[in-house]
Design a protein around this motif. Structure first.
Motif, mmCIF file in Angstrom:
data_model
loop_
_atom_site.group_PDB
_atom_site.id
_atom_site.type_symbol
_atom_site.label_atom_id
_atom_site.label_comp_id
_atom_site.label_asym_id
_atom_site.label_seq_id
_atom_site.Cartn_x
_atom_site.Cartn_y
_atom_site.Cartn_z
ATOM 1 N N LEU A 97 40.226 40.955 37.574
ATOM 2 C CA LEU A 97 39.030 40.222 37.983
ATOM 3 C C LEU A 97 39.416 39.008 38.828
ATOM 4 O O LEU A 97 39.976 38.034 38.334
ATOM 5 N N GLY A 98 39.155 39.092 40.129
ATOM 6 C CA GLY A 98 39.521 38.015 41.035
ATOM 7 C C GLY A 98 40.893 38.156 41.652
ATOM 8 O O GLY A 98 41.308 37.301 42.434
ATOM 9 N N TYR A 99 41.600 39.248 41.335
ATOM 10 C CA TYR A 99 42.919 39.475 41.937
ATOM 11 C C TYR A 99 42.725 39.966 43.370
ATOM 12 O O TYR A 99 42.197 41.056 43.592
ATOM 13 N N ARG A 100 43.113 39.139 44.332
ATOM 14 C CA ARG A 100 42.921 39.458 45.756
ATOM 15 C C ARG A 100 41.480 39.870 46.062
ATOM 16 O O ARG A 100 41.226 40.710 46.925
ATOM 17 N N GLY A 101 40.550 39.294 45.308
ATOM 18 C CA GLY A 101 39.136 39.555 45.544
ATOM 19 C C GLY A 101 38.563 40.750 44.808
ATOM 20 O O GLY A 101 37.369 41.074 44.978
ATOM 21 N N TYR A 102 39.365 41.429 43.985
ATOM 22 C CA TYR A 102 38.829 42.576 43.235
ATOM 23 C C TYR A 102 37.699 42.082 42.332
ATOM 24 O O TYR A 102 37.859 41.096 41.609
ATOM 25 N N PRO A 103 36.538 42.783 42.327
ATOM 26 C CA PRO A 103 35.346 42.222 41.690
ATOM 27 C C PRO A 103 35.106 42.611 40.240
ATOM 28 O O PRO A 103 34.118 42.173 39.654
ATOM 29 N N LYS A 104 35.968 43.427 39.639
ATOM 30 C CA LYS A 104 35.685 43.945 38.308
ATOM 31 C C LYS A 104 36.877 43.805 37.374
ATOM 32 O O LYS A 104 37.989 43.484 37.783
ATOM 33 N N SER A 105 36.635 44.080 36.082
ATOM 34 C CA SER A 105 37.643 43.894 35.039
ATOM 35 C C SER A 105 38.425 45.160 34.728
ATOM 36 O O SER A 105 39.426 45.117 34.011
ATOM 37 N N VAL A 106 37.945 46.293 35.230
ATOM 38 C CA VAL A 106 38.541 47.598 34.975
ATOM 39 C C VAL A 106 38.621 48.338 36.308
ATOM 40 O O VAL A 106 37.757 48.156 37.164
ATOM 41 N N CYS A 107 39.639 49.179 36.486
ATOM 42 C CA CYS A 107 39.652 50.126 37.608
ATOM 43 C C CYS A 107 39.236 51.488 37.071
ATOM 44 O O CYS A 107 39.784 51.958 36.065
ATOM 45 N N THR A 108 38.263 52.112 37.717
ATOM 46 C CA THR A 108 37.743 53.407 37.289
ATOM 47 C C THR A 108 37.879 54.382 38.450
ATOM 48 O O THR A 108 37.143 54.300 39.426
ATOM 49 N N SER A 109 38.825 55.317 38.346
ATOM 50 C CA SER A 109 39.157 56.200 39.460
ATOM 51 C C SER A 109 38.848 57.644 39.081
ATOM 52 O O SER A 109 39.514 58.225 38.217
ATOM 53 N N ILE A 110 37.844 58.215 39.726
ATOM 54 C CA ILE A 110 37.312 59.532 39.368
ATOM 55 C C ILE A 110 37.806 60.593 40.350
ATOM 56 O O ILE A 110 37.797 60.388 41.561
ATOM 57 N N ASN A 111 38.195 61.745 39.830
ATOM 58 C CA ASN A 111 38.469 62.953 40.612
ATOM 59 C C ASN A 111 39.466 62.724 41.738
ATOM 60 O O ASN A 111 40.663 62.654 41.496
ATOM 61 N N GLU A 112 39.001 62.581 42.991
ATOM 62 C CA GLU A 112 39.911 62.443 44.129
ATOM 63 C C GLU A 112 40.358 61.008 44.368
ATOM 64 O O GLU A 112 41.136 60.751 45.294
ATOM 65 N N ILE A 113 39.916 60.066 43.537
ATOM 66 C CA ILE A 113 40.326 58.672 43.696
ATOM 67 C C ILE A 113 41.671 58.473 43.007
ATOM 68 O O ILE A 113 41.796 58.641 41.799
ATOM 69 N N ILE A 114 42.686 58.111 43.798
ATOM 70 C CA ILE A 114 44.037 57.943 43.269
ATOM 71 C C ILE A 114 44.123 56.714 42.369
ATOM 72 O O ILE A 114 44.675 56.767 41.266
ATOM 73 N N CYS A 115 43.594 55.590 42.848
ATOM 74 C CA CYS A 115 43.690 54.348 42.088
ATOM 75 C C CYS A 115 42.725 53.313 42.652
ATOM 76 O O CYS A 115 42.185 53.484 43.753
ATOM 77 N N HIS A 116 42.489 52.265 41.867
ATOM 78 C CA HIS A 116 41.734 51.075 42.271
ATOM 79 C C HIS A 116 40.257 51.333 42.536
ATOM 80 O O HIS A 116 39.612 50.588 43.275
ATOM 81 N N GLY A 117 39.708 52.388 41.924
ATOM 82 C CA GLY A 117 38.276 52.624 42.052
ATOM 83 C C GLY A 117 37.483 51.481 41.434
ATOM 84 O O GLY A 117 37.776 51.026 40.321
ATOM 85 N N ILE A 118 36.474 51.005 42.143
ATOM 86 C CA ILE A 118 35.671 49.867 41.679
ATOM 87 C C ILE A 118 34.481 50.372 40.868
ATOM 88 O O ILE A 118 33.698 51.199 41.354
ATOM 89 N N PRO A 119 34.305 49.904 39.635
ATOM 90 C CA PRO A 119 33.143 50.318 38.842
ATOM 91 C C PRO A 119 31.834 49.986 39.553
ATOM 92 O O PRO A 119 31.674 48.892 40.105
ATOM 93 N N ASP A 120 30.904 50.952 39.516
ATOM 94 C CA ASP A 120 29.603 50.753 40.162
ATOM 95 C C ASP A 120 28.582 51.626 39.447
ATOM 96 O O ASP A 120 28.733 51.904 38.254
ATOM 97 N N ASP A 121 27.548 52.071 40.147
ATOM 98 C CA ASP A 121 26.516 52.873 39.494
ATOM 99 C C ASP A 121 26.794 54.370 39.553
ATOM 100 O O ASP A 121 25.909 55.187 39.294
ATOM 101 N N THR A 122 28.031 54.757 39.859
ATOM 102 C CA THR A 122 28.408 56.167 39.827
ATOM 103 C C THR A 122 28.234 56.714 38.416
ATOM 104 O O THR A 122 28.711 56.124 37.445
ATOM 105 N N VAL A 123 27.580 57.860 38.304
ATOM 106 C CA VAL A 123 27.326 58.502 37.012
ATOM 107 C C VAL A 123 28.378 59.583 36.766
ATOM 108 O O VAL A 123 28.601 60.448 37.615
#
Length: 288
Positions: A97-123
């Motif tokens: 949270l706040g690391y180089r501007g990252y806006p969230k406390s968790v990285c959530t990387s789904i399917n084809e996302i390798i890393c650093h996925g930003i949590p949002d309203d994705t279901v």
């Protein structure tokens, strides 16, 4: 729902930044555009190692709490809220949270996302796989790990990828020993991944961690010899976090400058632990 007509992911709506009580100490980079250059060591004594273990345990238990909520119909923002709350309840700061501007406390990387996925309203949907990456900062040190989960019932190919990525990490950990170069870790991981024709991501690596979130020490997950020849020493702390794919290891960055996806949209999984080099091998510092 933030997916295109082919079912591939796209950026969703990101909720406001979650609050952290003022009494919880922040890493130095939270009020800066980037961290200060780390000029410390990757070698820690017994007292500091136990503090890293405490941070790692909190992060690991936060991932367990998030994992209990993973099911079809849940959004990644809801998962972020759970991880954030767990860290705060245990007087730890969410390192991302706040690391180089990252806006969230968790990285959530789904399917084809390798890393650093930003949590949002994705279901989350039945059959997805999702990596949860959490780092906790407490007592001046970070503990960093990630784990990939299946959502509902995944395909055999997805399930095998998840299981084998965990095994690849474990084989990398078993390669740890004082006196060896860190590139032997990647050799062990890639030789295993090649048995299944998996891609091994090269440009996102393990790293030194402790007083710094990323110390500058690089731990490759592919056979990089003779490069990355740092010699492991007793007390050295770093992460091992292989990212394997069903296709290419090549990647592309989303417009948010964080989310990294496989270029061919193939599935990818990741597992990560923070560990310390011991006289006999490795001691994992991110167990619940």
């Amino acid at each position: 729902m933030p997916r295109d007509s082919s079912g591939h992911l796209r950026a969703g709506r990101v909720s406001p930044v979650r609050a952290v009580p003022s009494g919880i100490p922040r890493p130095e980079y939270v009020v800066r555009p980037r961290p200060r250059e780390y000029d410390g060591t990757n070698i820690y004594g017994a007292v500091e190692i136990e503090l890293i273990r405490e941070s790692g345990r909190i992060a690991a238990r936060a991932i367990e709490a998030v994992g209990l909520a993973i099911r079809p119909g849940v959004t990644t923002d809801e998962l972020d809220a759970i991880g954030h709350a767990y860290l705060i309840e245990h007087d730890a700061y969410p390192s991302t949270l706040g690391y180089r501007g990252y806006p969230k406390s968790v990285c959530t990387s789904i399917n084809e996302i390798i890393c650093h996925g930003i949590p949002d309203d994705t279901v989350l949907e039945d059959g997805d796989i999702i990596n949860i990456d959490i780092t906790a900062f407490k007592n001046g040190v970070h503990g960093d790990l990630s784990k990939t989960f299946t959502v509902g019932t995944a395909t055999p190919a997805a399930t095998h990828l998840v299981e084998r990525t965990r095994e690849a990490m474990e084989r990398g950990i078993k390669a740890v020993a004082p006196g060896r170069e860190v590139n032997v870790i990647g050799r062990a991981i890639e030789s295993y991944a090649k048995r299944f024709n998996y891609g091994v991501v090269r440009d996102f690596t393990g790293h030194g961690v402790g007083e710094a979130f990323h110390s500058g020490l690089i731990i490759p997950h592919y056979d990089a010899a003779p490069n990355f020849s740092d010699v492991m020493e007793v007390g050295m702390v770093f992460t091992i976090e292989p990212m394997l794919t069903l296709g290419t290891y090549q990647w592309e960055m989303w417009a948010d400058d964080w989310t990294v996806a496989t270029r061919d949209k193939s599935l990818t999984a990741q597992f990560e632990h923070t560990l310390v080099v011991t006289e006999r091998g490795a001691d994992i510092l991110t167990l619940p």
